[in-house]
Design a protein around this motif. Structure first.
Motif, PDB file in Angstrom:
ATOM      1  N   GLY A   1      55.055  60.401  62.410  1.00 26.70           N
ATOM      2  CA  GLY A   1      55.246  61.712  63.012  1.00 26.70           C
ATOM      3  C   GLY A   1      56.169  62.587  62.184  1.00 26.70           C
ATOM      4  O   GLY A   1      56.984  62.106  61.392  1.00 26.70           O
ATOM      5  N   LYS A   2      56.036  63.881  62.393  1.00 26.89           N
ATOM      6  CA  LYS A   2      56.840  64.841  61.642  1.00 26.89           C
ATOM      7  C   LYS A   2      58.332  64.634  61.879  1.00 26.89           C
ATOM      8  O   LYS A   2      59.155  64.957  61.012  1.00 26.89           O
ATOM      9  N   ASP A   3      58.686  64.088  63.033  1.00 29.78           N
ATOM     10  CA  ASP A   3      60.103  63.865  63.338  1.00 29.78           C
ATOM     11  C   ASP A   3      60.713  62.749  62.497  1.00 29.78           C
ATOM     12  O   ASP A   3      61.943  62.555  62.517  1.00 29.78           O
ATOM     13  N   LEU A   4      59.883  62.008  61.757  1.00 24.71           N
ATOM     14  CA  LEU A   4      60.387  60.885  60.963  1.00 24.71           C
ATOM     15  C   LEU A   4      60.400  61.165  59.463  1.00 24.71           C
ATOM     16  O   LEU A   4      60.550  60.243  58.661  1.00 24.71           O
ATOM     17  N   ILE A   5      60.278  62.426  59.080  1.00 26.72           N
ATOM     18  CA  ILE A   5      60.231  62.755  57.655  1.00 26.72           C
ATOM     19  C   ILE A   5      61.485  62.257  56.935  1.00 26.72           C
ATOM     20  O   ILE A   5      61.407  61.632  55.867  1.00 26.72           O
ATOM     21  N   ASP A   6      62.660  62.522  57.501  1.00 24.89           N
ATOM     22  CA  ASP A   6      63.901  62.070  56.859  1.00 24.89           C
ATOM     23  C   ASP A   6      63.983  60.550  56.814  1.00 24.89           C
ATOM     24  O   ASP A   6      64.483  59.967  55.840  1.00 24.89           O
ATOM     25  N   SER A   7      63.496  59.892  57.869  1.00 25.34           N
ATOM     26  CA  SER A   7      63.519  58.431  57.903  1.00 25.34           C
ATOM     27  C   SER A   7      62.603  57.856  56.829  1.00 25.34           C
ATOM     28  O   SER A   7      62.920  56.847  56.196  1.00 25.34           O
ATOM     29  N   VAL A   8      61.452  58.501  56.622  1.00 27.05           N
ATOM     30  CA  VAL A   8      60.532  58.052  55.573  1.00 27.05           C
ATOM     31  C   VAL A   8      61.212  58.120  54.212  1.00 27.05           C
ATOM     32  O   VAL A   8      61.081  57.205  53.385  1.00 27.05           O
ATOM     33  N   LYS A   9      61.962  59.184  53.979  1.00 30.87           N
ATOM     34  CA  LYS A   9      62.657  59.331  52.694  1.00 30.87           C
ATOM     35  C   LYS A   9      63.672  58.208  52.493  1.00 30.87           C
ATOM     36  O   LYS A   9      63.754  57.611  51.406  1.00 30.87           O
ATOM     37  N   LEU A  10      64.459  57.913  53.529  1.00 33.91           N
ATOM     38  CA  LEU A  10      65.459  56.846  53.420  1.00 33.91           C
ATOM     39  C   LEU A  10      64.791  55.485  53.212  1.00 33.91           C
ATOM     40  O   LEU A  10      65.201  54.700  52.347  1.00 33.91           O
ATOM     41  N   SER A  11      63.765  55.192  54.025  1.00 33.07           N
ATOM     42  CA  SER A  11      63.091  53.903  53.905  1.00 33.07           C
ATOM     43  C   SER A  11      62.408  53.763  52.545  1.00 33.07           C
ATOM     44  O   SER A  11      62.345  52.664  51.985  1.00 33.07           O
ATOM     45  N   SER A  12      61.908  54.872  52.005  1.00 31.54           N
ATOM     46  CA  SER A  12      61.282  54.828  50.691  1.00 31.54           C
ATOM     47  C   SER A  12      62.299  54.478  49.611  1.00 31.54           C
ATOM     48  O   SER A  12      62.021  53.685  48.697  1.00 31.54           O
ATOM     49  N   GLN A  13      63.498  55.052  49.720  1.00 29.64           N
ATOM     50  CA  GLN A  13      64.558  54.708  48.759  1.00 29.64           C
ATOM     51  C   GLN A  13      64.906  53.227  48.840  1.00 29.64           C
ATOM     52  O   GLN A  13      65.083  52.556  47.811  1.00 29.64           O
ATOM     53  N   ILE A  14      65.007  52.721  50.061  1.00 29.04           N
ATOM     54  CA  ILE A  14      65.356  51.307  50.234  1.00 29.04           C
ATOM     55  C   ILE A  14      64.250  50.409  49.701  1.00 29.04           C
ATOM     56  O   ILE A  14      64.508  49.387  49.065  1.00 29.04           O
ATOM     57  N   CYS A  15      63.002  50.791  49.960  1.00 26.76           N
ATOM     58  CA  CYS A  15      61.872  50.007  49.457  1.00 26.76           C
ATOM     59  C   CYS A  15      61.933  49.896  47.930  1.00 26.76           C
ATOM     60  O   CYS A  15      61.698  48.816  47.362  1.00 26.76           O
ATOM     61  N   ARG A  16      62.273  50.989  47.261  1.00 22.94           N
ATOM     62  CA  ARG A  16      62.386  50.953  45.798  1.00 22.94           C
ATOM     63  C   ARG A  16      63.526  50.050  45.348  1.00 22.94           C
ATOM     64  O   ARG A  16      63.401  49.308  44.361  1.00 22.94           O
ATOM     65  N   VAL A  17      64.652  50.100  46.091  1.00 25.95           N
ATOM     66  CA  VAL A  17      65.787  49.232  45.765  1.00 25.95           C
ATOM     67  C   VAL A  17      65.391  47.765  45.873  1.00 25.95           C
ATOM     68  O   VAL A  17      65.823  46.922  45.078  1.00 25.95           O
ATOM     69  N   LEU A  18      64.522  47.445  46.835  1.00 28.38           N
ATOM     70  CA  LEU A  18      64.082  46.059  47.012  1.00 28.38           C
ATOM     71  C   LEU A  18      63.081  45.641  45.939  1.00 28.38           C
ATOM     72  O   LEU A  18      62.766  44.449  45.818  1.00 28.38           O
ATOM     73  N   GLY A  19      62.571  46.612  45.193  1.00 28.01           N
ATOM     74  CA  GLY A  19      61.608  46.296  44.151  1.00 28.01           C
ATOM     75  C   GLY A  19      60.176  46.624  44.525  1.00 28.01           C
ATOM     76  O   GLY A  19      59.242  46.227  43.815  1.00 28.01           O
ATOM     77  N   GLY A  20      59.985  47.333  45.643  1.00 26.30           N
ATOM     78  CA  GLY A  20      58.643  47.689  46.087  1.00 26.30           C
ATOM     79  C   GLY A  20      58.287  49.123  45.755  1.00 26.30           C
ATOM     80  O   GLY A  20      59.121  49.897  45.262  1.00 26.30           O
ATOM     81  N   VAL A  21      57.042  49.483  46.028  1.00 25.14           N
ATOM     82  CA  VAL A  21      56.554  50.851  45.853  1.00 25.14           C
ATOM     83  C   VAL A  21      56.270  51.407  47.243  1.00 25.14           C
ATOM     84  O   VAL A  21      55.409  50.867  47.957  1.00 25.14           O
ATOM     85  N   PRO A  22      56.979  52.447  47.673  1.00 27.75           N
ATOM     86  CA  PRO A  22      56.742  52.988  49.024  1.00 27.75           C
ATOM     87  C   PRO A  22      55.288  53.395  49.195  1.00 27.75           C
ATOM     88  O   PRO A  22      54.622  53.799  48.231  1.00 27.75           O
ATOM     89  N   PRO A  23      54.768  53.287  50.404  1.00 28.00           N
ATOM     90  CA  PRO A  23      53.359  53.638  50.641  1.00 28.00           C
ATOM     91  C   PRO A  23      53.124  55.133  50.585  1.00 28.00           C
ATOM     92  O   PRO A  23      54.049  55.943  50.707  1.00 28.00           O
ATOM     93  N   GLU A  24      51.872  55.498  50.368  1.00 27.66           N
ATOM     94  CA  GLU A  24      51.472  56.881  50.567  1.00 27.66           C
ATOM     95  C   GLU A  24      51.573  57.176  52.062  1.00 27.66           C
ATOM     96  O   GLU A  24      51.465  56.271  52.889  1.00 27.66           O
ATOM     97  N   GLY A  25      51.796  58.433  52.394  1.00 28.06           N
ATOM     98  CA  GLY A  25      51.989  58.743  53.808  1.00 28.06           C
ATOM     99  C   GLY A  25      51.367  60.060  54.209  1.00 28.06           C
ATOM    100  O   GLY A  25      50.860  60.823  53.390  1.00 28.06           O
ATOM    101  N   PHE A  26      51.426  60.305  55.494  1.00 31.47           N
ATOM    102  CA  PHE A  26      50.861  61.513  56.106  1.00 31.47           C
ATOM    103  C   PHE A  26      51.721  61.809  57.323  1.00 31.47           C
ATOM    104  O   PHE A  26      51.865  60.959  58.200  1.00 31.47           O
ATOM    105  N   ASN A  27      52.334  62.980  57.349  1.00 32.95           N
ATOM    106  CA  ASN A  27      53.183  63.347  58.483  1.00 32.95           C
ATOM    107  C   ASN A  27      52.397  64.213  59.457  1.00 32.95           C
ATOM    108  O   ASN A  27      52.031  65.345  59.139  1.00 32.95           O
TER     109      ASN A  27
END
Length: 541
Positions: free
Chosen positions: A266-292
């Protein structure tokens, strides 16, 4: 046989060619995944994920996420010739602690005694399943199964407790400081002092604790925290279901552990997606493509919520309309906020049927733009429906009958040869119309008496209808309705039709009146007008 295979191959190639050019939003999303696949490589199936928080009864927003993701998945399959394996994982965060008691469940005091415990350790207030989490999971799965979605259901409780996330949890512990550097700036000052990405499940109280981590040891994969109720220091493993993660870190960990390539939110989670994407990269992963996508609103324009129980439930929509009409609601304008309440149902039923009827006349290019192509994964059914849903609603209203047999009598006169056994979809619509009328139309019907001008026009209309030849069609009837209105000074014929609806049907809006009369019957309509003129209709309403 080889000739058939060759033709099928040609047809598939043509479909892929059209899909690659189509601008319908599921194809636009699928294009992003094709580019991702080229960058990441083809080492594994393409993984789609949807998330569900079973802290309350499933609402339609949850279904919408699965339906929309399925549409993108099918578009990807078509565009790639189904050469890339795909998976859709429906993940339930059922190990989350119950933070508050939902408003729309029985035995609320039972739940109140288990606040902060994992949802799969909270008793089911309905008394049907071992836990509240399992109850809500079952409700979601039953609907997804009924609609025919192809998916894999995943439970956080299962993944944590059986060790499926253990290696990923250890990776989070390895990158603990980096994760904290990402999360802490996003928190309020007070929350920063107590925040930890790890939420231990207390062996003392059974609660999911939000407590500071005093220290951690990577070699033993343990954390140390102070038990709130006893004040004692506890050394606890992070593996084996002894801990779960705060949800933004948990989201990133799932992307990393499951190799998720695509997830909507949902659009209300845009900021959360950004944070989780940063963490995913730190873990060594590639954040998924998304759609808000935009949020659904209730009748007051407020965001719908599982815990509040506002808006519509899945069961409620399906009492009044088909799953396909619900899928249409989800398909249309996903980036636009929409009211999700009972009054949107009739229009979406008729819109779905209109799209379905148009599909048969369209070119292949146009068909890929038609919502029913995406709703039915490229294979919409052929359905013969001589009557719209809104017309059925008005038939139920005017006839004052909730008896299917009576209503089918009107339908057969309008469409000779129509039978429930030969038109199961129409029979299903009759049932929906009865339910919708009983619950929403009947309680609000309010007939009014006609004014002198309207009385004269109604009497004239009755006489005009009586003079029509046998077998007069809807268009001929509609012309007489127009003429009656014009003959009695209705400069704006909208006022005339509004009068017909308010006086004869007890509502401010209604169907094309000629079509309604053709369905309901000229004699029956004249009798209805007679009751309006002698006052008995207004008095009864």
């Amino acid at each position: 046989m080889s000739e058939l295979v060759e033709k099928a191959s040609e047809a598939g190639a043509r479909l892929r060619e059209l899909a690659l050019e189509c601008r319908a939003w599921p194809f636009e999303e699928a294009r992003k995944l094709i580019v991702r696949r080229e960058k990441v490589g083809a080492r594994k199936p393409l993984v789609f994920e949807t998330g569900y928080g079973p802290s309350g009864l499933p609402h339609i927003g949850t279904f919408g996420e699965v339906a929309r993701t399925t549409m993108v998945r099918h578009a990807f399959r078509v565009m790639t010739g189904d050469t890339v394996p795909t998976r859709l994982v429906c993940f339930s965060d059922d190990m989350d602690g119950l933070r508050k008691v939902p408003d729309n469940v029985p035995n609320r005091e039972l739940l109140a005694a288990h606040l902060d415990r994992p949802l799969t350790r909270v008793p089911d207030p309905f008394g049907e399943y071992p836990s509240f989490g399992e109850h809500n999971n079952a409700m979601l799965r039953a609907f997804l199964d009924a609609f025919g979605f192809e998916y894999e259901f995943a439970s956080a409780t299962d993944f944590y407790t059986r060790g499926s996330f253990d290696q990923a949890l250890i990776r989070v512990l390895e990158r603990y400081d980096q994760v904290m550097d990402i999360m802490l700036p996003s928190l309020r000052e007070e929350r920063r002092r107590t925040y930890s990405p790890f939420l231990p499940v207390s062996p003392h109280s059974g609660k999911v604790l939000q407590v500071p981590i005093i220290e951690y040891d990577l070699a033993s994969a343990t954390i140390v925290y102070k038990e709130p109720e006893t004040g004692k220091l506890v050394h606890q493993p992070i593996t084996g279901g002894n801990c779960k993660l705060q949800w933004k870190v948990d989201w990133a960990m799932r992307w990393y552990a499951l190799g998720v390539d695509y997830e909507m939110s949902g659009k209300d989670l845009i900021d959360s997606v950004k944070l989780s994407s940063q963490i995913c990269r730190v873990l060594g992963g590639v954040p998924p493509e998304g759609f808000n996508y935009e949020l659904f609103l209730d009748e007051k324009g407020e965001k719908i919520s599982k815990s509040k129980g506002n808006g519509l439930t899945i069961e409620e929509w399906l009492r009044y309309a088909s799953p396909e009409s619900l899928a249409l609601f989800m398909y249309q304008s996903p980036r636009k906020a929409k009211r999700l309440y009972f009054d949107v149902i009739p229009r979406h039923v008729d819109d779905y049927l209109a799209f379905l009827e148009a599909y048969r006349r369209q070119s292949p290019e146009e068909q890929l733009q038609n919502p029913v192509w995406h709703i039915h994964s490229g294979n919409p059914p052929a359905v013969d429906l001589p009557i719209s849903f809104s017309m059925l609603l008005n038939l139920v209203s005017a006839s004052n009958s909730e008896d299917k047999a009576v209503l089918w009598g009107f339908i057969r006169r309008y469409a000779p040869g129509a039978r429930p056994e030969h038109h199961p979809e129409l029979d299903r619509l009759v049932g929906y119309a009865i339910n919708y009328f009983h619950d929403f139309v009947l309680p609000t019907k309010q007939y009014r008496a006609p004014d002198p001008t309207e009385r004269a026009a109604l009497a004239d209309l009755s006489a005009r209808l009586a003079a029509l030849p046998d077998g007069a069609d809807a268009e001929m009837i509609q012309n007489e309705v127009y003429e009656a209105g014009k003959a009695h000074g209705f400069a704006n014929l909208r006022d005339w039709f509004r009068a017909l609806y308010e006086v004869l049907l007890g509502q401010s809006q209604g169907p094309r009146f000629g079509s309604f009369v053709a369905l309901y019957g000229i004699a029956e309509t004249r009798a209805l007008i007679g009751r309006a003129l002698d006052g008995s209709l207004h008095e009864a309403g």
